[in-house]
Every structure is written in structure tokens, then in C-alpha cells.
Design an enzyme around this catalytic site. Structure first.
Site: not given
Ligand SMILES: *Cc1c(COP(=O)(O)O)cnc(C)c1O
Length: 395
Positions: A143, A228, A257
Site C-alpha cells: 500500500f 515507504d 502519518k
Molecule cells: C497511509 C499510507 C500511505 C498513504 O498516505 P496518505 O497520507 O493517505 O496519502 C502510503 N504508504 C503507506 C505505507 C501508508 O501506510
């Protein structure tokens, strides 16, 4: 505030009528938060083990973040990246120091941070002289966000299918399948992009062997290793960054986050030659790195670093996983630090989450078998025990 005190049912009706239906919300209206607790419109108290999906790493309304925001809001909120501000370079300095990266680019979200990483890798590859060097290898069940680049990297058909055609050049391999990874990476690869712990799909930590292989094949083919850490970064896994569990350093690291302590901000960090790829005009973000967001993030990062919260995440997380393992009907407890999931034998995650909500506990169900817990890093073992007692009642 000049928002009338609506009743819960009024809110459901208004939202149902005027807000686009992108979310299947739980039936509760929150009006206030204090550290690990949330309060709904009726005044009922909840223990929050979701923390804005790993956003409120310091809990709700941490006083240092609140005062940084209030002070900065009355001083200067936004100018433009055409000019310098005090806060952006200070935040870049502390983030590069704690991560071992060289430079930072600021934006507003996780998806935007990943877009920056993707563009950085694509641009770097242009210098190679190989016009086919644009492939990005990702992992199945990953994700990376919902914008077109990020969703093209997110190898889950449910998020991709409705929006095809995707951005070309993304290839997904099964997570933790080292053979497939090595087979997929070649001279046309410009990046390998991975979450060290897959979050959204149910908290699946990477294997060390897989991470080391990713590092080695990126070195071999001069591709960028992008981690990420939008969800795992800044203490969540019991280390400042999840890559520290593996001893594998990325070339590019994305954060969001927890970064702003509840305020929106994202960041793409890069090191060494990768930090020199972008030149003026290549990439930009109007709101990115504004003084207000950077002031919030500076306060949050300093507190995470100096407040002992990373060690707390490790200590309380270990206790939490141990307590969860005694629950009935559990197939598996997974996770690192305070990024935890339990998988049930039976499809009951949704009903347990609903029952918990009624009893004043907020947990996140992923599909029918998995509950995810990403509480504030400030949570105590006592509060964890109270939460687990509620889960016992629900089971
Ligand atoms: C939440 C998340 C995203 C996306 O972040 P947004 O601020 O919603 O765009 C990307 N990568 C990971 C691993 C995430 O947990």
C-alpha cells in the site's frame, strides 16, 4: 467554534447527504481527543488503539504539538517555496540526522511523498542512457497511497482495477519471495519500492533475507531502494525507523502519518547521489513544508526522539503482543513495536470491532479475519491491559 452542537443522528444524515461516499465509517462522531482517549458527541470515552491510523503517534493533542501549532499559526502559516522560512530547514536537519539521509523534500501526505520518490527514481534513471530504465518493482499486497502513481505502485487489484489504465512500468512480486524479486529486477529497473512492514494489508513484516536481497539487487543495477515508512517510520515499530530492524539502508525514505503529530505533512528523504537528483523546477508542492506544518513536525519529532517514546513502543508493544496471544481463537499475532495485528481462525474481526466500539474501545478491522492496532506510542501497559480485557469480553 461556530459549528452547532449536532446530535449523532443529525451528523450521520448530513454526512450521508453531502459527503462523497469514499468511506465506510463506524457509527460514532468524535469531538475531542486527549492522549490515548477520544470522546464522542455524547461525551462517551474511548480508548483509541487506531490513533488516526498511526497518525497520532504522540496521542491526541500533545501539549508540545498544540503550542507549536498555536504559536506558529499566529506568526506565519504559509508563504511559498519561492522563499526561505525558518522551520523547513530545521525540520530537514533533524530528519536527516535521525535517518542518515542527506536531503528532504516536503509535501502534505504519504501518497505525495511516494510520488516524489517515484519521480526521483525515474529522473535519476534518465542519466543512465538506457531509455527502458523506468521499471519500478513493488510487492503484492503493498500500500503506497491513492494518487495515480502511488496506486500504480499499490499491487492490490481492488485499488487498481477501477482506475485503469495505470501508470506503466510497475511490476509486483510476491512479498518476501526473494527468488521472484531477484528475477524481476534487471537493468531496466529504476527502483524497488517496499514497506518494511506492510501495514494496510494486515501488518506483515518483511523477512531479513528479502530486504537484504532488495538492497543487493538495487546496488547491482544502480536502482533506488525506496522504503515507504509512511506508517512504520518515527518510532512505530519500536525503532525510530523500521529499516533499523533489518540493518538495510534505503536510498530513498518516505514519511508522513506520525510526522506532524496529527498535523498533515509528508516527506521524501534521499541520501548521497540520490539526494542530488532533483534540480529547481523538477518537482514542487505549493503547501509542502509550510511553516505551520513544519513547526508541528519539529515539535513532534523532537518529542518522539527525546521523550523516550520509541523505547516505550518497543516495551509496551512486546507486552501487548504477549497479552493478545492468550485471546481465544487466535491464529496469529504479528507485528513489531506498536504496529500489531491479530488474525482470527473465524471471520469475526468486523463484529469484534463493532462490539469493542460499543464498549469504548477503538480497533481497526482489516477484512473479516484481522484486527489492526496502531495506538499512540505514549500508551501504557495498564491501558493495554484494559483494552485486552474488553477484547476478552467481546470474544
Ligand atoms: C497511509 C499510507 C500511505 C498513504 O498516505 P496518505 O497520507 O493517505 O496519502 C502510503 N504508504 C503507506 C505505507 C501508508 O501506510
Amino acid at each position: 467554534m461556530n459549528i452547532p452542537q449536532l446530535k449523532e443522528t443529525d451528523v450521520f444524515e448530513l454526512d450521508g447527504k453531502y459527503v462523497m461516499r469514499t468511506y465506510a465509517r463506524m457509527p460514532v462522531v468524535f469531538v475531542r481527543g486527549d492522549n490515548c482517549f477520544l470522546y464522542d458527541v455524547e461525551g462517551k470515552e474511548y480508548i483509541d488503539l487506531v490513533a488516526g491510523i498511526a497518525v497520532n503517534g504522540l496521542g491526541h493533542c500533545h501539549p508540545k504539538v498544540v503550542s507549536a501549532i498555536c504559536e506558529q499559526a499566529s506568526e506565519l502559516m504559509h508563504t511559498s517555496n519561492l522563499y526561505y522560512t525558518l522551520q523547513q530547514p530545521k525540520l530537514a536537519e533533524i530528519l536527516t540526522q535521525i535517518s542518515g539521509m542527506s536531503r528532504a523534500f516536503f509535501c502534505n501526505s504519504g501518497a505525495e511523498a511516494n510520488e516524489a520518490a517515484i519521480k526521483l527514481a525515474r529522473k535519476a534513471a534518465k542519466k543512465s542512457g538506457n531509455p527502458n530504465k523506468f521499471e519500478i518493482v513493488t510487492a503484492e499486497q503493498s500500500f503506497h497511497g491513492r494518487t495515480m502513481g502511488a496506486v500504480s505502485a499499490t499491487a492490490q487489484p481492488k485499488y487498481q482495477k477501477p482506475f485503469e489504465p495505470l501508470i506503466p512500468g510497475f511490476k509486483a512480486v510476491p512479498f518476501n519471495d526473494t527468488k521472484s524479486l531477484l528475477a524481476a529486477v534487471n537493468e531496466n529497473t529504476c527502483a524497488v519500492m517496499l514497506e518494511p512492514v506492510q501495514g494496510e494489508s494486515g501488518v506483515h513484516p518483511a523477512d531479513r533475507e528479502f530486504m537484504i536481497a532488495a538492497r543487493e539487487c538495487c546496488d547491482k543495477y544502480n536502482a533506488a531502494l525506496i522504503f515507504d515508512e509512511v506508517q512504520t517510520g518515527l518510532g512505530r515499530t519500536g525503532k525510530m525507523f523500521a529499516f533499523e530492524h533489518y540493518g538495510v539502508r534505503p536510498d530513498v525514505l518516505t514519511l508522513a502519518k506520525t510526522l506532524g503529530g496529527g498535523f498533515p505533512i509528508g516527506c521524501c528523504l534521499a541520501r548521497d547521489k540520490w539526494a542530488e537528483v532533483f534540480e529547481p523546477g523538477d518537482h514542487a508542492c505549493t503547501f509542502g513544508g509550510n511553516p505551520l506544518a513544519c513547526a508541528a513536525a519539529l515539535a513532534a519529532v523532537r518529542e518522539i526522539k527525546d521523550g523516550g517514546w520509541v523505547a516505550n513502543a518497543e516495551r509496551v508493544g512486546t507486552h501487548f503482543r504477549e497479552q493478545l496471544s492468550h485471546l481465544p481463537g487466535i491464529r496469529e499475532v504479528r507485528g513489531l513495536g506498536l504496529m500489531i495485528a491479530v488474525e482470527f481462525d473465524e471471520p469475526k474481526a468486523k463484529s469484534v470491532a463493532t462490539c469493542a466500539l460499543e464498549k469504548g474501545l477503538i480497533v481497526n478491522s482489516i477484512g473479516e479475519h484481522v484486527l489492526r492496532f496502531v495506538p499512540p506510542l505514549t500508551i501504557t501497559t495498564e491501558l493495554v491491559d484494559r483494552a485486552v480485557a474488553i477484547l476478552w469480553e467481546c470474544l
